[in-house]
Design an enzyme around this catalytic site. Structure first.
Site, PDB file in Angstrom:
ATOM      1  N   THR A   1     -15.932  13.907   8.008  1.00  0.00           N
ATOM      2  CA  THR A   1     -15.951  13.772   9.476  1.00  0.00           C
ATOM      3  C   THR A   1     -15.135  14.906  10.107  1.00  0.00           C
ATOM      4  O   THR A   1     -15.485  15.426  11.134  1.00  0.00           O
ATOM      5  CB  THR A   1     -15.281  12.437   9.891  1.00  0.00           C
ATOM      6  OG1 THR A   1     -14.119  12.273   9.085  1.00  0.00           O
ATOM      7  CG2 THR A   1     -16.224  11.273   9.689  1.00  0.00           C
ATOM      8  N   TYR A   2     -14.030  15.252   9.411  1.00  0.00           N
ATOM      9  CA  TYR A   2     -13.193  16.226  10.118  1.00  0.00           C
ATOM     10  C   TYR A   2     -13.009  17.518   9.347  1.00  0.00           C
ATOM     11  O   TYR A   2     -12.264  18.393   9.746  1.00  0.00           O
ATOM     12  CB  TYR A   2     -11.831  15.605  10.467  1.00  0.00           C
ATOM     13  CG  TYR A   2     -10.839  15.537   9.341  1.00  0.00           C
ATOM     14  CD1 TYR A   2     -10.902  14.535   8.388  1.00  0.00           C
ATOM     15  CD2 TYR A   2      -9.835  16.497   9.220  1.00  0.00           C
ATOM     16  CE1 TYR A   2      -9.987  14.484   7.348  1.00  0.00           C
ATOM     17  CE2 TYR A   2      -8.923  16.452   8.185  1.00  0.00           C
ATOM     18  CZ  TYR A   2      -8.999  15.440   7.249  1.00  0.00           C
ATOM     19  OH  TYR A   2      -8.103  15.391   6.225  1.00  0.00           O
ATOM     20  N   ALA A   3     -13.736  17.675   8.220  1.00  0.00           N
ATOM     21  CA  ALA A   3     -13.515  18.913   7.471  1.00  0.00           C
ATOM     22  C   ALA A   3     -14.722  19.245   6.614  1.00  0.00           C
ATOM     23  O   ALA A   3     -15.517  18.370   6.263  1.00  0.00           O
ATOM     24  CB  ALA A   3     -12.291  18.756   6.569  1.00  0.00           C
ATOM     25  N   VAL A   4     -14.831  20.543   6.315  1.00  0.00           N
ATOM     26  CA  VAL A   4     -15.848  21.026   5.365  1.00  0.00           C
ATOM     27  C   VAL A   4     -15.072  21.577   4.180  1.00  0.00           C
ATOM     28  O   VAL A   4     -14.052  22.251   4.371  1.00  0.00           O
ATOM     29  CB  VAL A   4     -16.692  22.156   5.994  1.00  0.00           C
ATOM     30  CG1 VAL A   4     -17.750  22.623   5.010  1.00  0.00           C
ATOM     31  CG2 VAL A   4     -17.311  21.679   7.292  1.00  0.00           C
ATOM     32  N   VAL A   5     -15.509  21.274   2.952  1.00  0.00           N
ATOM     33  CA  VAL A   5     -14.774  21.725   1.770  1.00  0.00           C
ATOM     34  C   VAL A   5     -15.587  22.779   1.020  1.00  0.00           C
ATOM     35  O   VAL A   5     -16.777  22.607   0.794  1.00  0.00           O
ATOM     36  CB  VAL A   5     -14.467  20.542   0.821  1.00  0.00           C
ATOM     37  CG1 VAL A   5     -13.674  21.025  -0.391  1.00  0.00           C
ATOM     38  CG2 VAL A   5     -13.672  19.470   1.564  1.00  0.00           C
TER      39      VAL A   5
ATOM     40  N   ASP B   1      -4.919   4.901   1.409  1.00  0.00           N
ATOM     41  CA  ASP B   1      -6.360   4.996   1.128  1.00  0.00           C
ATOM     42  C   ASP B   1      -6.609   5.295  -0.338  1.00  0.00           C
ATOM     43  O   ASP B   1      -7.426   6.155  -0.703  1.00  0.00           O
ATOM     44  CB  ASP B   1      -7.026   6.078   1.995  1.00  0.00           C
ATOM     45  CG  ASP B   1      -8.551   5.890   2.020  1.00  0.00           C
ATOM     46  OD1 ASP B   1      -9.267   6.841   2.388  1.00  0.00           O
ATOM     47  OD2 ASP B   1      -9.015   4.806   1.615  1.00  0.00           O
TER      48      ASP B   1
ATOM     49  N   GLU C   1     -18.765  17.795   2.949  1.00  0.00           N
ATOM     50  CA  GLU C   1     -18.549  17.795   4.396  1.00  0.00           C
ATOM     51  C   GLU C   1     -18.129  16.385   4.809  1.00  0.00           C
ATOM     52  O   GLU C   1     -18.816  15.422   4.504  1.00  0.00           O
ATOM     53  CB  GLU C   1     -19.833  18.193   5.126  1.00  0.00           C
ATOM     54  CG  GLU C   1     -19.675  18.175   6.650  1.00  0.00           C
ATOM     55  CD  GLU C   1     -20.417  19.330   7.305  1.00  0.00           C
ATOM     56  OE1 GLU C   1     -21.212  19.983   6.600  1.00  0.00           O
ATOM     57  OE2 GLU C   1     -20.191  19.573   8.504  1.00  0.00           O
TER      58      GLU C   1
ATOM     59  N   LYS D   1     -10.214  23.403   2.417  1.00  0.00           N
ATOM     60  CA  LYS D   1     -10.617  22.338   3.341  1.00  0.00           C
ATOM     61  C   LYS D   1     -10.526  22.949   4.747  1.00  0.00           C
ATOM     62  O   LYS D   1      -9.433  23.194   5.246  1.00  0.00           O
ATOM     63  CB  LYS D   1      -9.657  21.158   3.191  1.00  0.00           C
ATOM     64  CG  LYS D   1     -10.227  19.815   3.603  1.00  0.00           C
ATOM     65  CD  LYS D   1      -9.284  18.682   3.149  1.00  0.00           C
ATOM     66  CE  LYS D   1      -9.940  17.326   3.229  1.00  0.00           C
ATOM     67  NZ  LYS D   1      -9.068  16.228   2.744  1.00  0.00           N
TER      68      LYS D   1
END
Lengths: 296, 298, 47
Positions: free
Chosen positions: B12-16, B124, B10, B31
């Protein structure tokens, strides 16, 4: 470019494009007719003779041709609003491209173009790293955040999640340089600068035509260049793409080449290997001329 | 077509989730982009992932298998990649050889080169964004901070790249940087693979500068013209660059070509720093040991 | 791409816009490279 989503999802032949528009319109007509007959059935008792007659005459779906006119009308609005917001050229172009693609997948009868204008500009800003928060965007466009966000998902889905656009502006910069390289000493830089600016305007107008679906960005750029200065553009294309043996090289050109060669060697830039096979001069020229007609 | 069988992460902007593509039985990762939290509609990271993964098809970049909407959530279906380089570096039970490192560097640079020749900066790169497929292929992943190379006059934020892998021009706050920032990150990853501990672990942005320049020397206008014009430059401690011997002692296992390879990726002046193509064509990849066959790496 | 359809001939380009950026301190310090810019726009022209 052939790997790009722009080529894979958004390039068509004129026939394919027309068929797509016909299909999109036909689907909407079906759902409009269904809603109409449901409406008539539900309200059969209350409707007066006059109202039933009006319904039959006035409440008729728009045709594909009318849709295209309406979409083009609003496309110009999207361009105007984005320019009015002083957004960068690429962001304006992306807004316009998103809007026009959306209406290849949706009918104006399903989603009123008025309700999607701001959403396309807002998504284009995000996609082109020109981020404006939805609240300040709403203030600038005298809209409200709910209206701007309402169709964002639908827009992204209709775009088949393809957000990276190749516009003809960068190729214009590229040809501006390559013309200087190939026609060294034959072009006046100040004049080239003027050509550059005029071509940018022509490209901005071309984005409103279906040329963007039929031709690659560089082909549109070369068509704009042809419109600006046919002699210069043809000279450049011949020098660049016309197979050598056909071209009667004048004395000066041979010297020019030698001078260039020396310069290039000094530059120790990679040798110019001409893959003659890959670009056929005649095919390219006919494409660009056809594209020019389309833009005009 | 897709199942979500197990939640594996999990952010900040997605759950996998781990899942399966029903029609083929292929294991996939999904995702799921959370959308409720973001007041500005679709989150920028999601837009970037979608935008760039749609354009890139390369064996060393994670594959975007599909995208779909479900219950107002955006779902990215990605290829299933069971582990990453960070896990491998940290797990001391896993032994790997210089040939393995060379193989990982080769694959990483091929993926990075493909992004750069499509004029996309990743911004990144770090070990846990270099995932590994079951057959040992390195896959560059997480394009949430990626962006296309801008038009020349555009200004870029310098607040990108996870701190320990952040190039000096970013530490100075540069706004007109190039894809050279990715090469710096790859250089730091290379050092970390050889050391098996983070090479320049600064605790905060200021300390990151100190740690970086203490290890590699403080840049001067002589080797990096105009570096002294950065506002942060005057507060710097001036350190001498390490001697070749000091570097040899620090990277005992590294050959001369390996040290050259690393030093060219960690060149302070971004203009002189090697490009991905120069890295791929370097002597390091031509000398023995040859890079291991990815599928043979334990 | 082994057969690029152009030769980068920087010395032949008169591009006042890029030349101006190239001489600004914050661009030089950031690692700005004109060959990267030219390569980008020429690639887009010949893609």
């Amino acid at each position: 470019y052939r790997h790009s989503s722009q080529y894979r999802f958004w390039s068509f032949t004129p026939e394919q494009l027309e068929q797509k528009r016909i299909d999109t319109n036909a689907q909407a007509v079906v759902s409009v007719e269904e809603r109409l007959s449901a409406f008539r059935d539900e309200n059969n008792a209350d409707l007066t003779e006059e109202e039933v007659k009006t319904l039959l005459e006035k409440a008729v779906p728009v045709t594909m041709e009318e849709e295209v006119k309406l979409v083009n009308f609003y496309a110009k609005k999207v361009q105007g609003i984005a320019q009015h917001m002083n957004l960068p050229t690429e962001v304006v172009a992306t807004s316009l491209t998103f809007f026009r693609r959306f209406y290849l997948e949706n009918s104006v009868m399903d989603i009123d173009p008025k309700t999607i204008v701001h959403t396309t500009i807002f998504l284009a800003c995000k996609s082109e790293n020109y981020f404006i928060s939805v609240d300040s965007f709403a203030k600038k466009t005298k809209s409200v955040r709910e209206a701007i966000l309402k169709h964002e998902f639908k827009l992204l889905e209709s775009l088949k999640f393809s957000l990276l656009n190749h516009h003809p502006y960068r190729p214009l910069h590229g040809f501006f340089l390559d013309i200087q390289n190939l026609l060294t000493g034959k072009v006046d830089i100040k004049y080239m600068g003027q050509i550059y600016e005029n071509c940018k305007k022509r490209i901005t107008e071309a984005l409103l035509t279906d040329a963007i679906y039929f031709y690659t960005p560089p082909q549109i750029t070369l068509a704009a260049l042809l419109l600006e200065d046919e002699a210069l553009t043809l000279k450049y294309l011949e020098t660049k793409f016309k197979p050598k043996e056909e071209e009667a090289e004048t004395e000066t050109e041979v010297d020019e080449k030698k001078k260039n060669k020396k310069v290039e060697d000094k530059d120790n830039s990679p040798k110019e290997d001409k893959p003659e096979s890959s670009i056929n001069y005649d095919v390219l020229l006919s494409l660009i001329l056809a594209c020019k007609e389309k833009i005009i | 077509e897709y199942t979500k069988e197990k939640k594996v992460g999990e952010g900040t902007y997605a759950v996998v989730y781990l899942g399966t593509k029903q029609s083929t039985g292929r294991k996939i990762a999904i995702k799921e982009i959370k959308t409720s939290e973001f007041k500005d509609g679709l989150d920028m990271s999601a837009i970037r992932e979608v935008k760039y993964l749609q354009e890139i098809q390369h064996v060393n970049v994670i594959e975007l298998v599909d995208i779909f909407m479900a219950y107002d959530n955006l779902n990215l279906v990605l290829e299933f990649l069971p582990t990453d380089l960070e896990v491998i570096i940290k797990d001391k039970n896993i032994l790997f050889t210089p040939a393995d490192i060379k193989s990982w560097m080769l694959m990483t640079l091929r993926g990075v080169y493909h992004c750069h020749r499509n004029f996309i900066m990743h911004r990144d790169l770090k070990p846990n964004n270099l995932l590994l497929s079951p057959d040992g292929q390195i896959k560059v992943a997480d394009f949430g901070l990626a962006r296309a190379v801008p038009s020349p006059h555009e200004s870029l934020t310098s607040n990108v790249v996870t701190r320990w892998y952040r190039a000096p021009e970013l530490l100075f706050g540069a706004n007109h940087y190039t894809s050279a920032i990715d090469i710096w990150s790859v250089g730091i990853i290379f050092a970390e693979l050889m050391l098996r501990i983070p090479y320049l672990p600064g605790q905060n942005d200021l300390e990151q500068m100190d740690v970086t320049f203490r290890a590699l020397g403080t840049p001067t206008d002589r080797d990096w013209p105009e570096v002294s014009t950065f506002s942060l430059y005057n507060k710097l401690q001036i350190y001498p660059p390490p001697s070749r011997d000091e570097l040899r002692k620090r990277f005992i296992a590294a050959s001369e070509n390996a040290l050259n390879f690393m030093c060219n990726m960690l060149t302070m002046n971004p203009v002189k720093r090697w490009t991905a193509a120069q890295c791929l064509e370097s002597e390091y990849f031509k000398e023995i040991p040859p890079p291991s066959d990815p599928s043979s790496i334990k | 791409d082994l057969s690029k359809r152009y030769t980068l001939a920087e010395s032949l380009y008169s591009d006042p816009f890029i030349k101006d950026l190239q001489n600004r301190k914050e661009y030089i310090a950031s690692g700005f490279r004109t060959d990267f810019v030219y390569d980008r726009v020429l690639t887009e022209a010949f893609m």
